[in-house]
Scaffold this motif. Structure first.
Motif, PDB file in Angstrom:
ATOM      1  N   GLN A 102       0.825  -1.203   0.000  1.00  0.00           N
ATOM      2  CA  GLN A 102       0.000   0.000   0.000  1.00  0.00           C
ATOM      3  C   GLN A 102       0.857   1.249   0.000  1.00  0.00           C
ATOM      4  OE1 GLN A 102      -2.577  -0.556   3.306  1.00  0.00           O
ATOM      5  NE2 GLN A 102      -3.795  -2.124   2.213  1.00  0.00           N
ATOM      6  N   ARG A 103       1.889   1.193   0.762  1.00  0.00           N
ATOM      7  CA  ARG A 103       2.747   2.375   0.836  1.00  0.00           C
ATOM      8  C   ARG A 103       3.359   2.693  -0.509  1.00  0.00           C
ATOM      9  NH1 ARG A 103       7.100   3.225   5.311  1.00  0.00           N
ATOM     10  NH2 ARG A 103       6.157   1.858   6.852  1.00  0.00           N
ATOM     11  N   THR A 104       3.860   1.692  -1.134  1.00  0.00           N
ATOM     12  CA  THR A 104       4.466   1.926  -2.429  1.00  0.00           C
ATOM     13  C   THR A 104       3.436   2.463  -3.404  1.00  0.00           C
ATOM     14  OG1 THR A 104       4.561  -0.456  -2.296  1.00  0.00           O
ATOM     15  CG2 THR A 104       6.546   0.668  -2.985  1.00  0.00           C
ATOM     16  N   MET A 105       2.257   1.925  -3.298  1.00  0.00           N
ATOM     17  CA  MET A 105       1.221   2.388  -4.194  1.00  0.00           C
ATOM     18  C   MET A 105       0.965   3.867  -3.968  1.00  0.00           C
ATOM     19  SD  MET A 105       0.616  -0.004  -6.074  1.00  0.00           S
ATOM     20  CE  MET A 105      -0.788   0.582  -6.986  1.00  0.00           C
ATOM     21  N   ARG A 106       0.927   4.244  -2.713  1.00  0.00           N
ATOM     22  CA  ARG A 106       0.651   5.637  -2.394  1.00  0.00           C
ATOM     23  C   ARG A 106       1.740   6.541  -2.973  1.00  0.00           C
ATOM     24  NH1 ARG A 106       0.528   5.589   3.296  1.00  0.00           N
ATOM     25  NH2 ARG A 106      -0.817   3.770   3.192  1.00  0.00           N
ATOM     26  N   SER A 107       2.942   6.131  -2.702  1.00  0.00           N
ATOM     27  CA  SER A 107       4.040   6.976  -3.180  1.00  0.00           C
ATOM     28  C   SER A 107       4.067   6.998  -4.703  1.00  0.00           C
ATOM     29  CB  SER A 107       5.363   6.459  -2.639  1.00  0.00           C
ATOM     30  OG  SER A 107       5.620   5.190  -3.172  1.00  0.00           O
ATOM     31  N   ARG A 108       3.664   5.911  -5.236  1.00  0.00           N
ATOM     32  CA  ARG A 108       3.643   5.851  -6.688  1.00  0.00           C
ATOM     33  C   ARG A 108       2.598   6.796  -7.265  1.00  0.00           C
ATOM     34  NH1 ARG A 108       3.468   0.018  -7.263  1.00  0.00           N
ATOM     35  NH2 ARG A 108       5.617  -0.056  -6.592  1.00  0.00           N
ATOM     36  N   LEU A 109       1.489   6.799  -6.566  1.00  0.00           N
ATOM     37  CA  LEU A 109       0.430   7.711  -7.000  1.00  0.00           C
ATOM     38  C   LEU A 109       0.927   9.138  -6.996  1.00  0.00           C
ATOM     39  CD1 LEU A 109      -2.999   6.636  -5.512  1.00  0.00           C
ATOM     40  CD2 LEU A 109      -2.494   7.453  -7.817  1.00  0.00           C
ATOM     41  N   GLU A 110       1.643   9.445  -5.942  1.00  0.00           N
ATOM     42  CA  GLU A 110       2.130  10.818  -5.816  1.00  0.00           C
ATOM     43  C   GLU A 110       3.087  11.155  -6.945  1.00  0.00           C
ATOM     44  OE1 GLU A 110       1.603  10.860  -1.088  1.00  0.00           O
ATOM     45  OE2 GLU A 110       3.666  10.974  -1.906  1.00  0.00           O
ATOM     46  N   SER A 111       3.994  10.246  -7.129  1.00  0.00           N
ATOM     47  CA  SER A 111       4.973  10.530  -8.174  1.00  0.00           C
ATOM     48  C   SER A 111       4.284  10.546  -9.530  1.00  0.00           C
ATOM     49  CB  SER A 111       6.079   9.472  -8.149  1.00  0.00           C
ATOM     50  OG  SER A 111       5.511   8.200  -8.237  1.00  0.00           O
ATOM     51  N   PHE A 112       3.290   9.772  -9.624  1.00  0.00           N
ATOM     52  CA  PHE A 112       2.515   9.750 -10.848  1.00  0.00           C
ATOM     53  C   PHE A 112       1.933  11.117 -11.130  1.00  0.00           C
ATOM     54  CE2 PHE A 112      -0.191   8.483 -14.077  1.00  0.00           C
ATOM     55  CZ  PHE A 112      -1.501   8.753 -13.781  1.00  0.00           C
ATOM     56  N   LYS A 113       1.357  11.733 -10.083  1.00  0.00           N
ATOM     57  CA  LYS A 113       0.755  13.060 -10.244  1.00  0.00           C
ATOM     58  C   LYS A 113       1.792  14.065 -10.707  1.00  0.00           C
ATOM     59  CE  LYS A 113      -2.776  12.425  -6.786  1.00  0.00           C
ATOM     60  NZ  LYS A 113      -2.843  12.445  -5.318  1.00  0.00           N
ATOM     61  N   SER A 114       2.905  14.032 -10.057  1.00  0.00           N
ATOM     62  CA  SER A 114       3.889  15.068 -10.322  1.00  0.00           C
ATOM     63  C   SER A 114       4.550  14.880 -11.689  1.00  0.00           C
ATOM     64  CB  SER A 114       4.951  15.076  -9.218  1.00  0.00           C
ATOM     65  OG  SER A 114       5.576  13.818  -9.190  1.00  0.00           O
ATOM     66  N   ALA A 115       4.708  13.609 -12.066  1.00  0.00           N
ATOM     67  CA  ALA A 115       5.430  13.384 -13.313  1.00  0.00           C
ATOM     68  C   ALA A 115       4.532  13.566 -14.533  1.00  0.00           C
ATOM     69  CB  ALA A 115       6.006  11.980 -13.308  1.00  0.00           C
ATOM     70  N   LYS A 116       5.199  13.688 -15.640  1.00  0.00           N
ATOM     71  CA  LYS A 116       4.435  13.768 -16.882  1.00  0.00           C
ATOM     72  C   LYS A 116       3.890  12.389 -17.188  1.00  0.00           C
ATOM     73  CE  LYS A 116       6.116  17.943 -17.825  1.00  0.00           C
ATOM     74  NZ  LYS A 116       6.663  18.080 -16.491  1.00  0.00           N
ATOM     75  N   MET A 117       2.726  12.397 -17.736  1.00  0.00           N
ATOM     76  CA  MET A 117       2.075  11.103 -17.884  1.00  0.00           C
ATOM     77  C   MET A 117       2.402  10.419 -19.191  1.00  0.00           C
ATOM     78  SD  MET A 117      -1.711  10.507 -16.485  1.00  0.00           S
ATOM     79  CE  MET A 117      -1.954   9.128 -17.549  1.00  0.00           C
ATOM     80  N   GLY A 118       2.270   9.098 -19.132  1.00  0.00           N
ATOM     81  CA  GLY A 118       2.191   8.287 -20.345  1.00  0.00           C
ATOM     82  C   GLY A 118       3.391   8.320 -21.256  1.00  0.00           C
ATOM     83  N   VAL A 119       4.546   8.378 -20.704  1.00  0.00           N
ATOM     84  CA  VAL A 119       5.712   8.363 -21.583  1.00  0.00           C
ATOM     85  C   VAL A 119       6.001   6.980 -22.130  1.00  0.00           C
ATOM     86  CG1 VAL A 119       8.128   8.995 -21.802  1.00  0.00           C
ATOM     87  CG2 VAL A 119       6.643  10.225 -20.223  1.00  0.00           C
ATOM     88  N   THR A 132      22.283  -2.372 -11.391  1.00  0.00           N
ATOM     89  CA  THR A 132      23.059  -2.155 -10.172  1.00  0.00           C
ATOM     90  C   THR A 132      22.951  -0.704  -9.742  1.00  0.00           C
ATOM     91  OG1 THR A 132      24.955  -1.978 -11.601  1.00  0.00           O
ATOM     92  CG2 THR A 132      24.729  -4.008 -10.325  1.00  0.00           C
ATOM     93  N   ASP A 133      22.819   0.151 -10.706  1.00  0.00           N
ATOM     94  CA  ASP A 133      22.673   1.549 -10.335  1.00  0.00           C
ATOM     95  C   ASP A 133      21.375   1.786  -9.583  1.00  0.00           C
ATOM     96  OD1 ASP A 133      24.202   2.870 -13.306  1.00  0.00           O
ATOM     97  OD2 ASP A 133      25.006   2.199 -11.389  1.00  0.00           O
ATOM     98  N   THR A 134      20.351   1.189 -10.103  1.00  0.00           N
ATOM     99  CA  THR A 134      19.055   1.523  -9.537  1.00  0.00           C
ATOM    100  C   THR A 134      18.639   0.609  -8.415  1.00  0.00           C
ATOM    101  OG1 THR A 134      18.090   0.155 -11.219  1.00  0.00           O
ATOM    102  CG2 THR A 134      18.177   2.493 -11.662  1.00  0.00           C
ATOM    103  N   SER A 135      19.300  -0.475  -8.348  1.00  0.00           N
ATOM    104  CA  SER A 135      18.817  -1.469  -7.397  1.00  0.00           C
ATOM    105  C   SER A 135      18.828  -0.976  -5.968  1.00  0.00           C
ATOM    106  CB  SER A 135      19.677  -2.713  -7.470  1.00  0.00           C
ATOM    107  OG  SER A 135      20.973  -2.371  -7.059  1.00  0.00           O
ATOM    108  N   VAL A 136      19.483   0.102  -5.764  1.00  0.00           N
ATOM    109  CA  VAL A 136      19.623   0.597  -4.416  1.00  0.00           C
ATOM    110  C   VAL A 136      18.294   0.970  -3.805  1.00  0.00           C
ATOM    111  CG1 VAL A 136      21.371   1.796  -3.185  1.00  0.00           C
ATOM    112  CG2 VAL A 136      21.305   1.920  -5.660  1.00  0.00           C
ATOM    113  N   ALA A 137      17.443   1.521  -4.603  1.00  0.00           N
ATOM    114  CA  ALA A 137      16.210   2.032  -4.051  1.00  0.00           C
ATOM    115  C   ALA A 137      15.169   0.933  -4.023  1.00  0.00           C
ATOM    116  CB  ALA A 137      15.711   3.190  -4.895  1.00  0.00           C
ATOM    117  N   PRO A 138      14.903   0.465  -2.870  1.00  0.00           N
ATOM    118  CA  PRO A 138      14.033  -0.693  -2.775  1.00  0.00           C
ATOM    119  C   PRO A 138      12.606  -0.389  -3.216  1.00  0.00           C
ATOM    120  CG  PRO A 138      14.618   0.115  -0.609  1.00  0.00           C
ATOM    121  CD  PRO A 138      15.376   0.926  -1.580  1.00  0.00           C
ATOM    122  N   SER A 139      12.106   0.711  -2.767  1.00  0.00           N
ATOM    123  CA  SER A 139      10.722   0.979  -3.056  1.00  0.00           C
ATOM    124  C   SER A 139      10.534   1.178  -4.558  1.00  0.00           C
ATOM    125  CB  SER A 139      10.252   2.210  -2.310  1.00  0.00           C
ATOM    126  OG  SER A 139      11.136   3.259  -2.564  1.00  0.00           O
TER     127      SER A 139
END
Lengths: 194, 848
Positions: free
Chosen positions: B677-694, B784-791
């Protein structure tokens, strides 16, 4: 001992040596025979080369130090009394023999045994086992696949255990203290010298 | 101590219950027999089990389970007795446990006898020798302090062989003399029977000795003498017993010099043959453990099975079984411990102790139970008293004479006090009883007298001598073993001393003990370890280094304990290089409070490169989970990601998932939900802020998995057969650093499995081939670069429900800029977000 055996009479100062080291006449005679065997050129004294010639000894990882212990005075020669005195360190401590209050400390006392071990580490004779000195001994004794880092950490830990005044070296006093619980009488005695 | 009466009550109830069930059998059997007589009422009941009138829901099937049930019940009762004996601290302080257990046995036997009017349970020699004794001896062999044992082997053998023969002969002959003198009335017994009796009574019993001496803590030389003697004299006892048994059946007239010589030869065959079988099995065990790494979970079992087989094989060949299993344990311990995984070693250790202690308890309890029986008791005051007297007196004479001889050649003589304790420690036990009970009644008319006398001697030595042993040891001021601190410097110096002594022996030109030790060591190093040890184990087997390793582990454990006391576990949970700094800080912070621990640890971290220690194949205990983390940790962590991880992981719940073959860490379902759920929430947020549908979600989802696997160093082909959920799960176990995200990806909890399997059904065909092939280098790099961020990774892995896919898109762009060309490949996916993920994977497959 056969025809080659010598008698006590041939050994110079036999009485004094026995008094000093506590060896029995039989021991002394036997050691004298051994001394003559080692002394191949009949020089009357031993040199480090005579020791190196002992095959088994040459395989000992710390043989150079042990040989060095026989030649502490810096000379290159070793006469029979000195030879016996060194070996007397390894005589088991005997409780039955009456202690003479006049004699200070027998050669085979605990602290003398410890001193002998200590001087094997302490090559530069400054009264302290430095990290470097310990590392050398360890390197010789752990010939198996231990990496240099591991060796160093073992040395560090060893020093740390004994080092009370935190000077990164082990003095004799610290050495003695840290081995207080160890049964040195047992560990530094040879049965047949009893 | 209020527990005590309650426990004893429970114990009594249990016994009564087992009695009742026993009585039930009797009754039901009598019922069925009476039923055959034709009583109609019993007929109905006895037939009810065969002719069924209606479907029985519950039936009483006592006969099906009778034997195993009784066995299990008795095991339980005996162990409860041990618990009972341990509960009362005051009683325990002066009363030996073995004695208490025997007394418990008396009580239990009394209950049984009261219920049955006969002793239905007793210690059968067969059960004792086949099911109770082997594990005890295996345990003693396996834990034998080898160096001590072998350096005293000569003395032990002298006592075990000569001492035992002397005891057997002297007791037998003296009793016979007294019998002739008329001290014990009219008995149907001759010299040979007396000698047979003497021989079965001569041996000091290992079980009794261990039980008593372990509580007393005498010095190690004394201990190994008594203990080693009790083990090794078995060969002698067995031979003497067999020889005299044969002589008795032969009859006195047929014994000639030839038979006696045969007897002497059989001694050598029995004892050396038994030992050789033990050594052979030790070699088999050691060789086997070289390869059992593949089946690590049952690895430990091999030791037990083969140890038991060595016992049985020796028994089958009528060789000394005790010697066989002793030497099996003694010889295999070193190689087994080096070859097996540390966990298996621990398992063996504990299981060994459980078995040994358990059966030891049972032996003592049953020794007590057996006594409560009116059948076996034949009282003959003269015989019994004289036996006890002679057994003790000749033990003293034997020990003192032999020790006096040995002392002439010993470096450190055994003192008189020690000799006293040694003589006094000549306890007889269940082995003697077992031998007595297996006598043939037709040939030995006074079997019951022999059994009862043996029992009396056993009770006398175990209870009375055991009881007085501790005060005696204290009173005589026998040197005790002092708990010494393990010190590296002592070990280093010991090693140096060994070399010095060896050198001195060379210089003095005599072959001494050190010469032999060194010769053996050299031989072992060159040939035996090569043959019996794994190459990895060989490499690191230097003794000094293993001591060092052990000390470091101890420090680590202390350190953790200290940290826990202070309520800070953070250093445990973070699994990357930053914890080095953290540790250092920690050390400095508390350096005043606990200088020892921290300073040592500090130094450990400073000077021992983490990797070098961790990567060694030296097995290491505990901390494994976290060790794994560190091992597989990626290089670049930044504080932000670390924090994020900790937020998740602080809720991590360690649970054992059910698995027959492995213990694994599972995650609670709640946590998975929560993180999801948490990830979903944060994803939603980032979704809002980011440009859509790339770009579409799916592309990215496929790659992380293989690359993660690679980074974990896991072979990818094993994943082939797994459904998706499992695969994720496995990965999360291996690398718990990532577990948070993996869990978010939703693999771990079995409860949540259904949605994945659904997804897997769709996706598998397309994904699987991709899993098997290593990802292209560019992908791994990115990973390996990105793997750091778990969420974030979790977000990437969320494609299971198609609706999520769209939301994921913006993030992905931000993560993986290098991927953009992949996305450019598939513009279509973007248009249809509802599309099942298989579509995307197919495209990816073509792309690959």
């Amino acid at each position: 001992m056969g025809s080659t055996s010598s008698t006590l009479a041939k050994i110079p100062n036999a009485e004094d040596l026995m008094q000093e080291t506590g060896f029995t006449p039989a021991h002394l005679v036997r050691l004298y025979d051994r001394f003559k065997v080692l002394d191949k050129d009949k020089k009357g004294f031993l040199t480090p080369q005579d020791f190196v010639a002992i095959k088994e000894l040459a395989m000992n990882p710390i043989c150079d130090r042990i040989i060095g212990a026989f030649f502490t005075s810096g000379g290159e020669t070793l006469d029979f009394p000195s030879f016996v005195r060194i070996l007397a360190h390894f005589r088991p401590i005997d409780k039955n023999r009456p202690k003479e209050p006049t004699s200070p400390d027998p050669i085979n006392s605990r602290s003398n045994k410890l001193k002998f071990a200590f001087q094997l580490y302490d090559q530069d004779k400054d009264g302290k086992i430095s990290r470097h000195e310990l590392l050398q001994v360890l390197r010789a004794m752990l010939e198996k696949q231990v990496t240099e880092e591991q060796l160093e950490s073992i040395a560090d830990r060893t020093i740390q255990e004994a080092d009370l005044d935190r000077d990164d070296a082990i003095s004799f006093e610290e050495f003695r203290k840290s081995l207080e619980k160890v049964n040195i009488d047992h560990k530094m005695s040879i049965r047949f010298l009893r | 101590m209020t527990l005590l009466p309650r426990l004893s009550l429970a114990l009594t109830l249990l016994v009564v219950f087992s009695e009742l069930s026993q009585a039930n059998i009797l009754r039901s059997s009598s019922g069925s027999s009476s039923g055959s007589e034709g009583s109609p009422s019993t007929n109905v009941t006895s037939n009810s089990s065969t002719t069924i009138t209606t479907l029985p829901i519950v039936t009483w099937k006592w006969h099906h389970v009778e034997t195993p049930y009784l066995v299990a019940l008795w095991v339980l009762v005996c162990w409860l007795c041990k618990l009972l004996a341990q509960l009362n601290a005051r009683l325990k302080s002066f009363f030996p446990e073995s004695g208490l257990l025997i007394i418990c046995g008396f009580i239990l036997g009394g209950i049984v006898w009261g219920a049955d009017k006969a002793q239905t349970f007793k210690l059968e020699p067969r059960n004792f020798f086949y099911f109770l004794l082997p594990q005890i001896i295996l345990d003693t062999g396996y834990f034998m302090p080898n160096k001590l044992f072998f350096s005293n082997l000569g003395a032990i053998l002298v006592h075990a062989v000569i001492g035992t023969c002397w005891n057997a002969g002297a007791v037998g002959v003296s009793l016979w003399g007294c019998y002739l003198g008329g001290a014990m009335g009219d008995l149907n017994i001759g010299l040979l029977q007396f000698l047979l009796f003497g021989s079965l009574l001569a041996a000091v019993d290992p079980v009794a000795v261990i039980a008593v001496f372990e509580e007393v803590h005498v010095n190690e030389v004394l201990f190994i003498w008594v203990f080693g003697e009790s083990l090794l004299n078995d060969g002698v006892t067995v031979v003497l017993y067999n020889v005299f048994d044969a002589f008795v059946s032969l009859g006195g007239s047929k014994i000639n010099a030839g038979e006696i010589i045969k007897g002497i030869v059989s001694f050598f065959v029995v004892s050396f043959g038994g030992s050789l079988i033990g050594v052979a099995f030790a070699i088999i065990i050691s060789l086997l453990t070289k390869y059992t790494g593949k089946v690590q979970i049952i690895e430990a079992g091999f030791i037990f099975v083969l140890g038991y087989l060595s016992y049985l094989t020796a028994e089958m060949l009528s060789l000394s079984a005790i010697l066989s299993v002793t030497f099996c344990g003694v010889c295999c311990q070193k190689y087994v411990n080096a070859n097996m995984d540390e966990k298996s070693v621990t398992a063996v250790r504990y299981a060994m102790k459980v078995f040994a202690n358990g059966s030891e308890t049972m032996i003592f309890v049953f020794l007590g139970v057996t006594a409560i029986d009116n059948v076996i008791w034949v009282w003959n005051t003269g015989f019994i008293c004289l036996t006890i007297l002679f057994a003790i007196v000749y033990r003293f004479i034997g020990v003192f004479t032999l020790t006096w001889m040995l002392n002439r050649y010993r470096l450190v003589p055994i003192e008189v006090i020690d000799q006293l304790v040694m003589s006094y420690g000549g306890l007889r036990g269940a082995v003697a009883y077992g031998l007595a009970a297996s006598l043939d009644e037709t040939r030995i008319k006074e079997k019951n007298l022999i059994i009862s006398t043996t029992l009396i001697v056993v009770y006398f030595t175990v209870v009375i001598q055991g009881l007085t042993m501790k005060p005696l040891v204290k009173w005589l001021k026998v040197k005790r073993v002092e708990p010494t601190e393990l010190k590296l410097i002592a070990k280093v110096n010991n090693r140096a001393c060994e070399h010095i002594l060896a050198a001195m022996e060379d210089i003095a030109g005599r072959i001494g003990d050190n010469w032999w030790t060194r010769g053996w060591k050299r031989f072992e190093d060159t040939y035996i370890t090569w043959f019996l040890m794994k190459p990895e184990a060989r490499k690191n087997k230097d003794y000094l280094f293993s001591i060092f390793h052990k000390l470091n582990l101890e420090d680590a454990v202390n350190y953790v304990a200290e940290g826990e006391k202070r309520g800070s576990l953070a250093f445990l949970r973070n699994g990357d290089r930053t914890n080095v700094d953290f540790d250092k800080k920690f050390g400095m912070e508390f350096s005043g409070v606990m200088p020892d621990i921290t300073s040592e640890l500090d130094y450990g971290i400073d000077n021992v490169p983490m990797t070098s220690i961790r990567r060694d194949s030296i097995p290491s205990v505990s901390l494994d989970i976290h060790e794994q983390d560190m091992k597989d940790m990626n290089e670049d962590f930044n504080a932000h990601h670390l924090l994020q991880q900790h937020l998740y992981r602080s809720r991590k719940n360690h649970r054992h998932k059910y698995s027959r073959s492995d213990f694994k860490i599972n995650q609670s379902e709640d946590e998975v939900q929560e993180i999801f759920q948490r990830t979903m929430r944060s994803r939603l947020e980032s979704f809002k802020s980011a440009k859509m549908g790339v770009s579409p979600a799916k592309k990215i989802t496929k790659h992380p998995k293989p690359s993660q696997k690679m980074s974990n160093g896991k072979s990818t082909d094993t994943s082939k057969s797994y459904p998706y959920g499992d695969e994720d799960f496995e990965f999360s176990e291996v690398d718990s650093a990532y577990s948070g995200d993996a869990a978010a990806a939703g693999g771990s909890s079995p409860m949540r499995a259904p949605p994945y399997t659904v997804g897997a059904g769709i996706e598998n065909p397309a994904f699987m081939p991709e899993m098997d092939t290593p990802p292209p280098p560019w992908l791994t790099e990115v990973e390996t670069d990105t793997s750091v961020a778990p969420s974030q990774r979790a977000q990437r892995q969320l494609p299971w429900s198609p609706t999520n896919l769209q939301r994921l898109t913006p993030l992905r762009i931000s993560n993986r800029s290098t991927d953009s060309f992949v996305m450019a490949d598939v513009p279509a996916a973007q248009d249809s977000p509802e599309e099942p993920p298989e579509d995307g994977s197919q495209q990816d497959g073509t792309h690959m």
